[in-house]
Design an enzyme around this catalytic site. Structure first.
Site, PDB file in Angstrom:
ATOM      1  N   ASP A 197       0.801  -1.216   0.000  1.00 56.99           N
ATOM      2  CA  ASP A 197       0.000   0.000   0.000  1.00 56.99           C
ATOM      3  C   ASP A 197       0.840   1.276   0.000  1.00 56.99           C
ATOM      4  O   ASP A 197       0.355   2.350   0.373  1.00 56.99           O
ATOM      5  CB  ASP A 197      -0.973   0.020   1.196  1.00 56.99           C
ATOM      6  CG  ASP A 197      -1.917  -1.176   1.175  1.00 56.99           C
ATOM      7  OD1 ASP A 197      -2.417  -1.508   0.072  1.00 56.99           O
ATOM      8  OD2 ASP A 197      -2.146  -1.781   2.232  1.00 56.99           O
ATOM      9  N   ARG A 198       2.090   1.151  -0.391  1.00 60.26           N
ATOM     10  CA  ARG A 198       3.010   2.291  -0.506  1.00 60.26           C
ATOM     11  C   ARG A 198       3.324   2.945   0.842  1.00 60.26           C
ATOM     12  O   ARG A 198       3.825   4.060   0.875  1.00 60.26           O
ATOM     13  CB  ARG A 198       2.462   3.358  -1.478  1.00 60.26           C
ATOM     14  CG  ARG A 198       2.208   2.848  -2.904  1.00 60.26           C
ATOM     15  CD  ARG A 198       3.461   2.233  -3.511  1.00 60.26           C
ATOM     16  NE  ARG A 198       3.334   2.022  -4.946  1.00 60.26           N
ATOM     17  CZ  ARG A 198       3.096   0.818  -5.513  1.00 60.26           C
ATOM     18  NH1 ARG A 198       2.929  -0.250  -4.764  1.00 60.26           N
ATOM     19  NH2 ARG A 198       3.035   0.713  -6.831  1.00 60.26           N
ATOM     20  N   LEU A 199       3.080   2.244   1.938  1.00 57.63           N
ATOM     21  CA  LEU A 199       3.481   2.755   3.253  1.00 57.63           C
ATOM     22  C   LEU A 199       4.894   2.256   3.563  1.00 57.63           C
ATOM     23  O   LEU A 199       5.123   1.456   4.487  1.00 57.63           O
ATOM     24  CB  LEU A 199       2.486   2.316   4.332  1.00 57.63           C
ATOM     25  CG  LEU A 199       1.133   3.028   4.290  1.00 57.63           C
ATOM     26  CD1 LEU A 199       0.208   2.472   5.366  1.00 57.63           C
ATOM     27  CD2 LEU A 199       1.311   4.536   4.494  1.00 57.63           C
TER      28      LEU A 199
END
Length: 226
Positions: A197-199
């Protein structure tokens, strides 16, 4: 035009508790892991490929890929022609940034700092460890300068190959005067680890005092948002 291709990053991430006390130890861990994965799976080609960024006289950035050839308390280093575009730009500003990137491992390391020349004794020791053909190429290529065509480059190689034939000795090809290297005296070393989730995780060693990459008390760690 095709649709956007997206990949989910399934890396393990990186927590503060996972970090080594010094950036040198942490960088060595990740480089060793990349080399081990390449040996095992073959999906991390050139694990020491280092992208080096400089700025030209007009303030425009340049980036190119070299190989990481030195890594110790003084910082990461690479070899190059001292008349090349990268060397001229480094000499003019002193500023340099570089990155190691391993997409299949969802990892990258960024270095920022000031470039310092690699000593001639270290350059000579590395030069003799290169294969004969690579040593000849160091003579044949006037790096970054225009050349008429491929044939002219090959002709230069053949000329120096005849001048310094392969005798099997480490001394059969002298070190060119214009061949050297640069080391990055780092102010900052950032570790990037991809997550879902691009975290992503971005943990940064920032210099707060004198000392090399291996001096834990010369650095503090902080986290950046992805």
């Amino acid at each position: 035009m095709g649709g956007v291709v997206r990949s989910e990053y399934s890396g393990d991430g990186l927590g503060e508790g996972d970090l080594a006390r010094s950036p040198l130890e942490q960088v060595r861990r990740w480089v060793a892991a990349a080399e081990a994965r390449q040996a095992e799976t073959g999906d991390v080609p050139e694990p020491t490929a280092l992208s080096v960024a400089t700025v030209d006289a007009d303030g425009r950035p340049n980036v190119r890929t070299v190989l990481l050839r030195f890594l110790d308390d003084r910082g990461p280093g690479f070899v190059t022609d001292l008349g090349s575009a990268k060397s001229r730009e480094i000499a003019a500003t002193g500023a340099v940034a570089a990155a190691l990137t391993w997409p299949t491992m969802y990892r990258a390391i960024r270095f920022r700092g000031t470039a310092v020349p690699v000593g001639r004794d270290e350059i000579a020791a590395y030069f003799v460890a290169r294969p004969w053909g690579s040593r000849i190429s160091a003579w044949a290529s006037d790096q970054s300068q225009p050349v008429a065509n491929r044939a002219a480059l090959v002709a230069a190689y053949e000329r120096y190959a005849a001048l310094y034939p392969d005798t099997g000795s480490v001394d059969d090809v002298p070190v060119p005067d214009g061949w050297g290297g640069w080391r990055i005296d780092c102010d900052e070393v950032e570790l990037w680890a991809g997550r879902r989730d691009r975290l992503h995780d971005r943990l940064v060693y920032a210099r707060v005092g004198p000392g090399g990459l291996g001096a834990a008390d010369a650095w503090v760690v902080h986290r950046r948002q992805p």
